[in-house]
Write a protein that holds these residues in place. Structure first.
Motif, PDB file in Angstrom:
ATOM      1  N   UNK A   1       0.833  -1.206   0.000  1.00  0.00           N
ATOM      2  CA  UNK A   1       0.000   0.000   0.000  1.00  0.00           C
ATOM      3  C   UNK A   1       0.869   1.258   0.000  1.00  0.00           C
ATOM      4  N   UNK A   2       1.932   1.240   0.805  1.00  0.00           N
ATOM      5  CA  UNK A   2       2.853   2.373   0.848  1.00  0.00           C
ATOM      6  C   UNK A   2       3.514   2.591  -0.512  1.00  0.00           C
ATOM      7  N   UNK A   3       3.925   1.501  -1.157  1.00  0.00           N
ATOM      8  CA  UNK A   3       4.556   1.613  -2.482  1.00  0.00           C
ATOM      9  C   UNK A   3       3.573   2.197  -3.500  1.00  0.00           C
ATOM     10  N   UNK A   4       2.311   1.744  -3.433  1.00  0.00           N
ATOM     11  CA  UNK A   4       1.310   2.294  -4.355  1.00  0.00           C
ATOM     12  C   UNK A   4       1.126   3.785  -4.112  1.00  0.00           C
ATOM     13  N   UNK A   5       1.032   4.172  -2.829  1.00  0.00           N
ATOM     14  CA  UNK A   5       0.862   5.589  -2.500  1.00  0.00           C
ATOM     15  C   UNK A   5       2.084   6.397  -2.948  1.00  0.00           C
ATOM     16  N   UNK A   6       3.264   5.853  -2.725  1.00  0.00           N
ATOM     17  CA  UNK A   6       4.493   6.524  -3.139  1.00  0.00           C
ATOM     18  C   UNK A   6       4.536   6.669  -4.654  1.00  0.00           C
ATOM     19  N   UNK A   7       4.131   5.624  -5.347  1.00  0.00           N
ATOM     20  CA  UNK A   7       4.114   5.672  -6.807  1.00  0.00           C
ATOM     21  C   UNK A   7       3.118   6.723  -7.286  1.00  0.00           C
ATOM     22  N   UNK A   8       1.947   6.778  -6.621  1.00  0.00           N
ATOM     23  CA  UNK A   8       0.946   7.771  -6.985  1.00  0.00           C
ATOM     24  C   UNK A   8       1.487   9.174  -6.752  1.00  0.00           C
ATOM     25  N   UNK A   9       2.196   9.362  -5.634  1.00  0.00           N
ATOM     26  CA  UNK A   9       2.765  10.673  -5.344  1.00  0.00           C
ATOM     27  C   UNK A   9       3.857  11.016  -6.355  1.00  0.00           C
ATOM     28  N   UNK A  10       4.667  10.045  -6.726  1.00  0.00           N
ATOM     29  CA  UNK A  10       5.706  10.283  -7.721  1.00  0.00           C
ATOM     30  C   UNK A  10       5.091  10.609  -9.077  1.00  0.00           C
ATOM     31  N   UNK A  11       4.001   9.959  -9.413  1.00  0.00           N
ATOM     32  CA  UNK A  11       3.320  10.279 -10.665  1.00  0.00           C
ATOM     33  C   UNK A  11       2.805  11.704 -10.633  1.00  0.00           C
ATOM     34  N   UNK A  12       2.310  12.145  -9.480  1.00  0.00           N
ATOM     35  CA  UNK A  12       1.834  13.516  -9.353  1.00  0.00           C
ATOM     36  C   UNK A  12       2.986  14.500  -9.505  1.00  0.00           C
ATOM     37  N   UNK A  13       4.156  14.166  -8.979  1.00  0.00           N
ATOM     38  CA  UNK A  13       5.317  15.045  -9.072  1.00  0.00           C
ATOM     39  C   UNK A  13       5.854  15.061 -10.493  1.00  0.00           C
ATOM     40  N   UNK A  14       5.849  13.913 -11.147  1.00  0.00           N
ATOM     41  CA  UNK A  14       6.376  13.828 -12.503  1.00  0.00           C
ATOM     42  C   UNK A  14       5.434  14.452 -13.521  1.00  0.00           C
TER      43      UNK A  14
END
Length: 179
Positions: free
Chosen positions: A83-96
C-alpha cells in the motif's frame, strides 16, 4: 426356552492347544502383593503422564499460535508495504506530471524548467507550561561555516535564555492568580 448348550471336547484333533493343559500353576505372592498395593502408584503415574501430555499439547498450541501470529504480522507488513509503495508511486506520478507537461510544451533538450524555491531557515517555537522548545528547519544544501554555527548557536542560546526567563515569570504570575 433357550437352545441347549454345546459342550466342548477336551481332546480335539483340530486344535491341539486345548489338549495340553498346564501341569502345575505357580503362585507368586510378591507379584500379588505388588498388584494389590500398586493401585495408588499406577493412578499417580497415569496422572503424571496425563499432565505431561497436557503440558506438551499446551506448548505445541502456543508454538502454533506464535507461528500464526508471525505469519499474520508478515502478511500485514507486506500489505502495508504494498500500500505504501502504491501511494508513493501515486505521489511520484503527481510530481512527474508537471515535468511531463513541460516536455510536451517543447522545452530545449527535452528538459523541464523547474523553479526551485530557496528554503530559508524556518524557526518554530513551542511553549508548554514548563518547557520551551525551538525547532529550526533549514535546507540540507546549506553548509554554514563553523564560525557562523557558533555565532548562531550563541545567539539562539541567548534568545532561549531570555525567552525562558519571561516564560518563567509568566508561569509564576499564572500560579499566583490561581485560587
Amino acid at each position: 426356552m433357550p437352545p441347549p448348550l454345546k459342550r466342548q471336547k477336551l481332546s480335539s484333533a483340530k486344535n491341539p492347544s486345548k489338549t495340553s493343559q498346564p501341569s502345575e500353576i505357580l503362585f507368586n505372592p510378591t507379584a500379588r502383593q505388588d498388584y494389590l498395593t500398586g493401585f495408588h502408584k499406577r493412578k499417580v503415574a497415569r496422572a503424571d503422564r496425563a499432565r505431561e501430555l497436557a503440558q506438551k499439547k499446551d506448548k505445541e498450541e502456543k508454538v502454533l499460535a506464535r507461528k500464526q501470529l508471525r505469519e499474520q504480522r508478515k502478511e500485514d507488513l507486506s500489505q502495508h508495504v504494498a500500500e505504501f509503495q502504491r501511494e508513493l508511486q501515486r505521489m511520484n506520478d503527481d510530481v512527474e506530471a508537471p515535468s511531463k507537461l513541460a516536455e510536451d510544451e517543447g522545452t530545449e533538450n527535452g528538459e523541464a524548467e523547474v523553479e526551485v524555491e530557496d528554503v530559508i531557515a524556518e524557526e518554530s517555537e513551542y511553549v508548554d507550561e514548563e518547557k520551551y522548545t525551538t525547532v529550526t528547519v533549514q535546507a540540507m544544501d546549506d553548509h554554514p561555516t563553523d564560525d557562523e554555527l557558533d555565532a548562531a548557536a550563541a545567539r539562539k542560546a541567548a534568545e532561549a535564555k531570555v525567552k525562558a526567563e519571561t516564560d518563567a515569570k509568566e508561569l509564576e504570575e499564572r500560579r499566583k492568580k490561581r485560587p
